[in-house]
Enzyme design. Sequence first.
Site, PDB file in Angstrom:
ATOM      1  CB  CYS A  87      -0.861   0.026   1.251  1.00 42.21           C
ATOM      2  SG  CYS A  87      -1.854  -1.439   1.477  1.00 42.21           S
TER       3      CYS A  87
ATOM      4  NE  ARG B 182       5.154   1.659  -1.352  1.00 43.25           N
ATOM      5  CZ  ARG B 182       6.050   1.697  -0.378  1.00 43.25           C
ATOM      6  NH1 ARG B 182       7.196   2.290  -0.577  1.00 43.25           N
ATOM      7  NH2 ARG B 182       5.810   1.154   0.788  1.00 43.25           N
TER       8      ARG B 182
ATOM      9  CD1 TRP C  58      -0.187  -5.671  -3.524  1.00 46.34           C
ATOM     10  CD2 TRP C  58      -0.044  -6.487  -1.441  1.00 46.34           C
ATOM     11  NE1 TRP C  58       0.379  -6.922  -3.598  1.00 46.34           N
ATOM     12  CE2 TRP C  58       0.478  -7.450  -2.342  1.00 46.34           C
ATOM     13  CE3 TRP C  58      -0.055  -6.789  -0.086  1.00 46.34           C
ATOM     14  CZ2 TRP C  58       0.987  -8.676  -1.916  1.00 46.34           C
ATOM     15  CZ3 TRP C  58       0.448  -8.021   0.343  1.00 46.34           C
ATOM     16  CH2 TRP C  58       0.963  -8.938  -0.574  1.00 46.34           C
TER      17      TRP C  58
ATOM     18  CG  ASN D 255       0.566   2.083   3.674  1.00 45.51           C
ATOM     19  OD1 ASN D 255      -0.504   2.200   3.089  1.00 45.51           O
ATOM     20  ND2 ASN D 255       1.683   2.642   3.251  1.00 45.51           N
ATOM     21  N   GLY D 256      -0.366  -1.513   6.313  1.00 45.51           N
ATOM     22  CA  GLY D 256      -0.047  -2.453   7.391  1.00 45.51           C
ATOM     23  C   GLY D 256      -1.255  -3.315   7.736  1.00 45.51           C
TER      24      GLY D 256
ATOM     25  CD  GLU E 114      17.972 -12.240  -8.070  1.00 40.72           C
ATOM     26  OE1 GLU E 114      17.477 -12.772  -7.066  1.00 40.72           O
ATOM     27  OE2 GLU E 114      17.531 -11.188  -8.562  1.00 40.72           O
TER      28      GLU E 114
ATOM     29  CE  LYS F 297      14.497 -10.307 -10.335  1.00 32.96           C
ATOM     30  NZ  LYS F 297      15.290 -10.052  -9.173  1.00 32.96           N
TER      31      LYS F 297
ATOM     32  CD  GLU G   3      10.701 -10.702  -9.104  1.00 37.20           C
ATOM     33  OE1 GLU G   3       9.991 -10.217  -8.211  1.00 37.20           O
ATOM     34  OE2 GLU G   3      11.926 -10.560  -9.133  1.00 37.20           O
TER      35      GLU G   3
ATOM     36  CG  HIS H  46      20.445 -36.389  -4.820  1.00 40.35           C
ATOM     37  ND1 HIS H  46      20.790 -37.641  -4.363  1.00 40.35           N
ATOM     38  CD2 HIS H  46      21.614 -35.744  -5.073  1.00 40.35           C
ATOM     39  CE1 HIS H  46      22.113 -37.742  -4.316  1.00 40.35           C
ATOM     40  NE2 HIS H  46      22.625 -36.601  -4.745  1.00 40.35           N
TER      41      HIS H  46
ATOM     42  CE  LYS I  70      11.869  -2.044  -5.927  1.00 44.58           C
ATOM     43  NZ  LYS I  70      12.681  -3.077  -6.600  1.00 44.58           N
TER      44      LYS I  70
HETATM   45  C1  AGP Z   1      12.870  -9.503  -6.066  1.00 47.06           C
HETATM   46  O1  AGP Z   1      12.906  -9.121  -7.377  1.00 47.06           O
HETATM   47  C2  AGP Z   1      11.792  -8.915  -5.244  1.00 47.06           C
HETATM   48  N1  AGP Z   1      11.599  -7.545  -5.429  1.00 47.06           N
HETATM   49  C3  AGP Z   1      11.833  -9.364  -3.781  1.00 47.06           C
HETATM   50  O2  AGP Z   1      12.241 -10.685  -3.696  1.00 47.06           O
HETATM   51  C4  AGP Z   1      12.694  -8.494  -2.820  1.00 47.06           C
HETATM   52  O3  AGP Z   1      14.047  -8.704  -3.038  1.00 47.06           O
HETATM   53  C5  AGP Z   1      12.293  -8.842  -1.381  1.00 47.06           C
HETATM   54  O4  AGP Z   1      10.931  -8.535  -1.194  1.00 47.06           O
HETATM   55  C6  AGP Z   1      13.123  -8.124  -0.363  1.00 47.06           C
HETATM   56  O5  AGP Z   1      12.982  -6.738  -0.463  1.00 47.06           O
HETATM   57  P1  AGP Z   1      14.031  -5.778   0.197  1.00 47.06           P
HETATM   58  O6  AGP Z   1      15.339  -5.993  -0.503  1.00 47.06           O
HETATM   59  O7  AGP Z   1      13.478  -4.391  -0.035  1.00 47.06           O
HETATM   60  O8  AGP Z   1      14.116  -6.141   1.639  1.00 47.06           O
END
Ligand code: AGP
Length: 610
Positions: free
Chosen positions: A2, A27, A75, A99-100, A483, A487, A490, A506, A605
Amino acid sequence: MCGIVGAVAQRDVAEILLEGLRRLEYRGYDSAGIAIINPEQQINRLRRLGKVQELGNALKETPLTGGTGISHTRWATHGEPSERNAHPHQSADIVVVHNGIIENHELLRNQLRDQGYNFSSDTDTEVMAHLVAELRKQTSSLLEAVQQAVKQLHGAYGAAFIDRTQPDSLVVARSGSPLVIGYGIGENFVGSDPLALLPVTRKFAYLEEGDVAEISRHEVKIFDQNAHPVERKIHESDLSYDASDKGEYRHYMLKEIHEQPRAVTDTMEGRVTQDGVAAEAFGPEAAKLLPGIKSVQIVACGTSYNSGMVARNWIERYAGIPCRVEIASEFRYRHTLVPEDCLFITISQSGETADTLAALRKAKEQGYAASLAICNVAGSSLVRESDLTFMTRAGAEIGVASTKAFTTQLTGLLMLTAVLARNNPQAEDALQKRFADGLHQLPALLKQCLALDSEILKLSQAFADKHHALFLGRGSQHAIAMEGALKLKEISYIHAEAYAAGELKHGPLALIDENMPVVVVAPNNDLLEKLKSNMEEVRARGGQLFVFADEAAGIKPEQGIQVLNVPHMDHLLAPIAYTLPLQLLSYHVAVLKGTDVDQPRNLAKSVTVE
Ligand code: AGP
């Protein structure tokens, strides 16, 4: 997650509130809304499901006038994404954006229902509106009502309230969810992220945990959790107004991928000399604290966790001290033991990730030797609450998929390894020079990797119609495979998993057939021959290999193997350099599939709720 924007001004604030929301779109959100007290002292509220643009269209049809208002991107956590669940929520004269998560919302809802309040949404937030409305009857100001209300709230919140009967101010409260006050000239603002307010101010003060503030045009009064007046330091931000513009690029993610040579250069600027890395890069106390460190515990989430996994290999190999890495959401609730003289490291782009922050607070209670935050946002909660800090200088990262934040984190972690390695009696003689030379070569190497873009675009076509993909690597490149898989999943929504290549037989080998693309990260290191054997295991079963290989590794394209040659390099740098081709691969696959590259579905984000 949010987003909140609020303003108190003499001018109409609707466009400021809307532009702030546009700047928070990155975000992640599902609905948007706005409420403004008009000159006739009435509250007007508009909410829309979907993009901020929908709210913008509604505002064109029904313009809102007035100088005091709040706006929000939601969100969904409690209640489906819908207009009735969108913020702001209203109870008589009181309107709130939040937010929260309010954890005791059920209890409060029942109490408020008994007092005669009707609920029109499924959200936890609506209890805040009714609670403050109820307390407002017994108090002399909105400020006092909010101060009373927060005593009854359990959970995490950043919230902004307006009151129809007090049209010249708004009240905000912070506990667990960031809020920043923006200071203008004859007008003041609040936001959950300073980026939202850059068009109107560069002067910011971050609220601390438990703060409640009353914001009017000419004054900001801040009170701590005991309702004592306090001052919070005002920073002049050097964030660029244009940082959130895409420029020549089609997506923010692509722009941010291409910014990496510059971001890595900035991250090293003034911190890496010809002789080595300056310990002061990690804070004024670092030169004193780091030599006494005998082990390291890293905690982070998502991409930031992956950078910690790379660092574990570097720290154990070159600094010669044990290093453990754990996902923050697990660490915070696990019974953990504190090794002697252990450095507790959090890694985070935003510095506001709820689980990472909770892990840091737990670590501080447990008594680690020192805490270090590796972070991209100055003034964020992690930075403020850690003993040592290393600021990555990636600049604002708008794409939800982390790119330049990751490679600048790795740069910082490589620099930290160099500093810790000074105390390793087993370290090779020329190690410090090797670190310094490697770091200086890094930006040029990253440019060479970006130049592989057209070849990667060709490879990406083989992925667009696939439903699954495997990523393989060994050693520190296992974390880079993780990683790469993160990527791809997501932003393209292709199910992707990463395995340490030795684990194939395995279990995951059972998945291999001609429909399973297998991406292999193959730098020229001491594990290359082992990795080649693992590739043969895939090829023998008809799997399609896409190998990102050092040009000196001797891996040739043939039936079932496509090869992307990556420049030869010191394998110390390989985790950072090999990340870029994998980012480009995911990007091109996502574009071919037509997904929302910068704001993938369901993701946010900055994850400020657990
Ligand atoms: C990765 O592309 C994401 N944006 C996500 O995994 C992100 O790295 C994670 O939410 C942690 O966020 P931060 O680095 O702001 O703590």
